[in-house]
Design a protein around this motif. Structure first.
Motif, PDB file in Angstrom:
ATOM      1  N   THR A 161      -9.253   6.915  -6.607  1.00  0.00           N
ATOM      2  CA  THR A 161      -9.950   6.683  -5.354  1.00  0.00           C
ATOM      3  C   THR A 161     -10.232   5.202  -5.164  1.00  0.00           C
ATOM      4  N   GLY A 162     -10.702   4.541  -6.201  1.00  0.00           N
ATOM      5  CA  GLY A 162     -10.980   3.113  -6.112  1.00  0.00           C
ATOM      6  C   GLY A 162      -9.728   2.293  -5.895  1.00  0.00           C
ATOM      7  N   ALA A 165      -6.833   3.265  -4.498  1.00  0.00           N
ATOM      8  CA  ALA A 165      -6.330   3.468  -3.136  1.00  0.00           C
ATOM      9  C   ALA A 165      -7.207   2.746  -2.122  1.00  0.00           C
ATOM     10  N   THR A 166      -8.515   2.826  -2.293  1.00  0.00           N
ATOM     11  CA  THR A 166      -9.425   2.130  -1.381  1.00  0.00           C
ATOM     12  C   THR A 166      -9.229   0.623  -1.467  1.00  0.00           C
ATOM     13  N   GLY A 167      -9.086   0.106  -2.679  1.00  0.00           N
ATOM     14  CA  GLY A 167      -8.873  -1.329  -2.849  1.00  0.00           C
ATOM     15  C   GLY A 167      -7.602  -1.806  -2.175  1.00  0.00           C
ATOM     16  N   TYR A 168      -6.513  -1.066  -2.336  1.00  0.00           N
ATOM     17  CA  TYR A 168      -5.261  -1.444  -1.688  1.00  0.00           C
ATOM     18  C   TYR A 168      -5.402  -1.423  -0.168  1.00  0.00           C
ATOM     19  N   ILE A 169      -6.030  -0.388   0.345  1.00  0.00           N
ATOM     20  CA  ILE A 169      -6.155  -0.261   1.795  1.00  0.00           C
ATOM     21  C   ILE A 169      -7.060  -1.348   2.360  1.00  0.00           C
ATOM     22  N   VAL A 170      -8.183  -1.625   1.708  1.00  0.00           N
ATOM     23  CA  VAL A 170      -9.094  -2.664   2.185  1.00  0.00           C
ATOM     24  C   VAL A 170      -8.429  -4.036   2.107  1.00  0.00           C
ATOM     25  N   THR A 171      -7.735  -4.321   1.009  1.00  0.00           N
ATOM     26  CA  THR A 171      -7.036  -5.597   0.877  1.00  0.00           C
ATOM     27  C   THR A 171      -5.991  -5.759   1.970  1.00  0.00           C
ATOM     28  N   GLN A 179      -5.984  -4.405   4.940  1.00  0.00           N
ATOM     29  CA  GLN A 179      -6.649  -4.623   6.223  1.00  0.00           C
ATOM     30  C   GLN A 179      -7.186  -6.051   6.329  1.00  0.00           C
ATOM     31  N   THR A 189       0.827  -1.205   0.000  1.00  0.00           N
ATOM     32  CA  THR A 189       0.000   0.000   0.000  1.00  0.00           C
ATOM     33  C   THR A 189       0.857   1.248   0.000  1.00  0.00           C
TER      34      THR A 189
END
Length: 139
Positions: free
Chosen positions: A96-97, A99-105, A107, A31
């Motif tokens: 945005t998608g 960055a969100t995908g990397y962060i959610v993955t 976590q 990330t």
């Protein structure tokens, strides 16, 4: 000219120090590495385009074209209006998608309680498999 270092080894040049700095981001997790290496380039390009739009079209007009409130063809510089419009519709949601995908993955991976090797071993044990060959084989 700089005096030589006490150890006799020459000091790194600016180019070598920059190279080492760039290589040092490899220790970051996925990330952070993505955010530092890839997202900053896209964000800098987006900011440059928006600043150019703000200077040539006006700040409120550039924002309105970016978010889709104004038609790009109605701008004094339609080519810039279309670039801002495409950026607003494609690049901003993609970044945005991503960055969100990397962060959610990240976590999700952090909260997994079972290691992948243990999970595969458990699945193989539960599947049963064909079992050992029958005794006294032969035809």
């Amino acid at each position: 000219m700089m005096p030589p270092s006490p150890s006799g080894v020459p000091d790194d040049t600016m180019r070598e120090e920059l190279r080492d700095l760039i290589r040092s981001v490899a220790f970051l997790n996925r990330t952070h590495h993505w955010l530092v290496t890839r997202a900053t380039v896209w964000l800098a390009g987006f900011c440059a385009l928006y600043v150019l739009g703000g200077l040539l079209l006006g700040w409120s007009a550039a924002y309105e074209v970016l978010v889709g409130l104004t038609v790009p063809a109605d701008c004094p510089h339609p080519w810039l209006g279309y670039a801002l419009s495409l950026t607003g519709w494609l690049l901003v949601p993609a970044l945005t998608g991503a960055a969100t995908g990397y962060i959610v993955t990240r976590q999700i991976e952090r909260r997994r309680s079972t290691a992948l090797a243990d999970l595969l071993r458990q699945m193989r044990a539960q599947s049963g498999g064909p079992g050992p060959p029958p005794p006294g084989g032969g035809a």
